[in-house]
Design an enzyme around this catalytic site. Structure first.
Site, PDB file in Angstrom:
ATOM      1  N   HIS A  88      40.259  39.803  31.490  1.00  0.00           N
ATOM      2  CA  HIS A  88      40.719  41.186  31.594  1.00  0.00           C
ATOM      3  C   HIS A  88      42.237  41.231  31.747  1.00  0.00           C
ATOM      4  O   HIS A  88      42.873  40.244  32.096  1.00  0.00           O
ATOM      5  CB  HIS A  88      40.073  41.887  32.792  1.00  0.00           C
ATOM      6  CG  HIS A  88      40.486  41.321  34.119  1.00  0.00           C
ATOM      7  ND1 HIS A  88      39.999  40.119  34.591  1.00  0.00           N
ATOM      8  CD2 HIS A  88      41.355  41.767  35.069  1.00  0.00           C
ATOM      9  CE1 HIS A  88      40.542  39.859  35.775  1.00  0.00           C
ATOM     10  NE2 HIS A  88      41.380  40.842  36.087  1.00  0.00           N
ATOM     11  N   ASP A 144      44.834  43.796  33.955  1.00  0.00           N
ATOM     12  CA  ASP A 144      44.643  44.667  35.110  1.00  0.00           C
ATOM     13  C   ASP A 144      44.902  46.130  34.768  1.00  0.00           C
ATOM     14  O   ASP A 144      45.894  46.461  34.100  1.00  0.00           O
ATOM     15  CB  ASP A 144      45.591  44.250  36.243  1.00  0.00           C
ATOM     16  CG  ASP A 144      45.295  42.857  36.760  1.00  0.00           C
ATOM     17  OD1 ASP A 144      44.111  42.494  36.822  1.00  0.00           O
ATOM     18  OD2 ASP A 144      46.256  42.128  37.080  1.00  0.00           O
ATOM     19  N   HIS A 193      43.588  37.447  31.735  1.00  0.00           N
ATOM     20  CA  HIS A 193      43.325  36.333  32.644  1.00  0.00           C
ATOM     21  C   HIS A 193      41.887  36.398  33.152  1.00  0.00           C
ATOM     22  O   HIS A 193      41.221  37.435  33.066  1.00  0.00           O
ATOM     23  CB  HIS A 193      44.307  36.319  33.820  1.00  0.00           C
ATOM     24  CG  HIS A 193      44.313  37.572  34.640  1.00  0.00           C
ATOM     25  ND1 HIS A 193      45.025  38.699  34.282  1.00  0.00           N
ATOM     26  CD2 HIS A 193      43.695  37.881  35.816  1.00  0.00           C
ATOM     27  CE1 HIS A 193      44.849  39.639  35.184  1.00  0.00           C
ATOM     28  NE2 HIS A 193      44.039  39.175  36.125  1.00  0.00           N
ATOM     29  N   ARG A 244      47.959  40.883  45.455  1.00  0.00           N
ATOM     30  CA  ARG A 244      48.663  41.244  44.220  1.00  0.00           C
ATOM     31  C   ARG A 244      49.582  42.431  44.467  1.00  0.00           C
ATOM     32  O   ARG A 244      49.206  43.391  45.145  1.00  0.00           O
ATOM     33  CB  ARG A 244      47.648  41.594  43.136  1.00  0.00           C
ATOM     34  CG  ARG A 244      48.241  41.765  41.744  1.00  0.00           C
ATOM     35  CD  ARG A 244      47.157  42.118  40.751  1.00  0.00           C
ATOM     36  NE  ARG A 244      46.780  43.526  40.816  1.00  0.00           N
ATOM     37  CZ  ARG A 244      45.630  44.016  40.399  1.00  0.00           C
ATOM     38  NH1 ARG A 244      44.692  43.212  39.920  1.00  0.00           N
ATOM     39  NH2 ARG A 244      45.376  45.307  40.486  1.00  0.00           N
TER      40      ARG A 244
END
Length: 365
Positions: free
Chosen positions: A158, A160, A307, A327
């Site tokens: 995917h 983000d 990723h 993150r």
């Protein structure tokens, strides 16, 4: 659950009430003017590459660079711009042994763009702009049971938050607790994924748009009793997008959030998307797999990479397993496709008479 004493040197992990799941409500996101920091970088990146003791090692020819001897919390503005250019050029950069704490990484993230607050994910108390990725022995055990079901996917490629109107640009991810063995992450270059398609196939998908959806993510959170801080959105983006700094084209679809291609029959849309997903997943010549060490920070360009976490430590690891990361997610520009930058400049407009031939191409590939 890790006890208070099992912090592993982490800023947050093992502390009381970590991670938290506040049900704060936020208004819908409004568009903002984004200017890429790399546009003001030195093309030679001299201020960054000349830092005393710094070493830069490309991990694969097409993607991934590992950096030692550079501390993110000491960079000046020009070095930050040059770092952004390095990430734009290499897709993902790994900086080892980082001293930077959450506030310092948030500051760096704000330099790159407006910070996103995730609508469903956990966060440390008082840090709404941090997205927590957290596995303790209890959650690992639950996942291990689930992963024994052959219907449960063991990977999840995917990009983000691609359902947002302005998805992320330079994303920062600090891993401060690592499993005993395993738990690596894979990235794939969407630029090379696009460039390794045949020119005829490129021409067919250029100009198409696809819908990306947050609905399923929100529904899954509600089912678990989790928060939905903003109402879920669905957004249309180009299937192939142009990078504002490099001018290169990249695929911009992913199985995590892309739902269908606009204007095509479901069978046509599914055939194209499934072919592209398989092309990305199987493209080992434009992927990098990184084995984490504690306090490594990865910065990747979410506009041109996908990723996938590796859950081997959950599925095959023995005994208690711990993994913790957070993150910082700056938002970038609204994705666009600039036909003028194409390698093939003629006949940029898609004719839907190609739809039958593309389905045949996909089926025999």
């Amino acid at each position: 659950m890790a006890t208070t004493g099992e912090t592993f040197g982490s800023e947050f992990y093992g502390k009381p009430n970590y991670p938290s799941h506040p049900h704060q409500k936020y208004a819908p996101l409004e568009d903002y003017e984004y200017v890429d920091a790399a546009l003001r970088a030195d093309k030679d990146k001299e201020s960054l590459l000349s830092i005393p003791g710094a070493q830069f090692k490309d991990l694969e020819p097409t993607i991934g660079t590992e950096v030692t001897g550079v501390q993110l919390n000491t960079l000046n503005e020009q070095q930050r711009r040059d770092l952004a250019l390095l990430v734009a050029e290499r897709g993902v950069v790994f900086l080892k042994a980082q001293d930077a704490n959450a506030n310092e990484l948030l500051d760096l993230g704000r330099f790159f763009g407006r910070l996103h607050i995730h609508p469903t994910s956990p966060q440390p108390e008082g840090y709404p702009e941090l997205h927590v990725v957290h596995n303790n022995p209890e959650s690992t055990l639950k996942a291990r049971v689930a992963f024994k079901d052959p219907r449960t996917p063991k990977y999840g490629w995917h990009s983000d938050l691609t359902y947002e109107r302005q998805p992320p640009s330079y994303t920062l991810f600090k891993v401060d607790v690592v499993p005993k063995v395993g738990g690596s992450t894979l990235w794939a270059s969407q630029v090379k994924a696009y460039e390794t398609l045949t020119p005829k196939f490129q021409k067919i998908i250029e100009g198409l748009t696809a819908v990306h959806s947050a609905v399923e993510q929100a529904e899954n959170s509600r089912k678990r009793g989790g928060p939905v801080r903003r109402e879920p959105v669905q957004t249309e983006h180009p299937v192939v997008r142009t990078h504002p700094v490099t001018g290169k084209r990249a695929l911009f679809v992913n199985p995590g959030f892309t739902r269908y291609i606009v204007g095509l029959k479901p069978a046509e849309s599914d055939a194209i998307l499934q072919f592209l997903y398989a092309h990305i997943k199987e493209g080992i010549d434009f992927q990098v797999r990184y084995k984490w060490e504690a306090n490594t920070v990865a910065i990747w360009d979410n506009r041109q990479t996908v990723h996938s976490a590796n859950y081997d430590y959950v599925l095959f690891g023995e005994g208690p397993q711990h993994r913790n990361a957070y993150r910082v997610t700056p938002q970038g520009e609204r994705p666009y496709f600039d036909g003028a930058t194409a390698t093939l400049k003629s006949n940029n407009c898609l004719s839907f008479c190609f739809s039958c031939s593309i389905i045949k191409f996909v089926q025999v590939s």
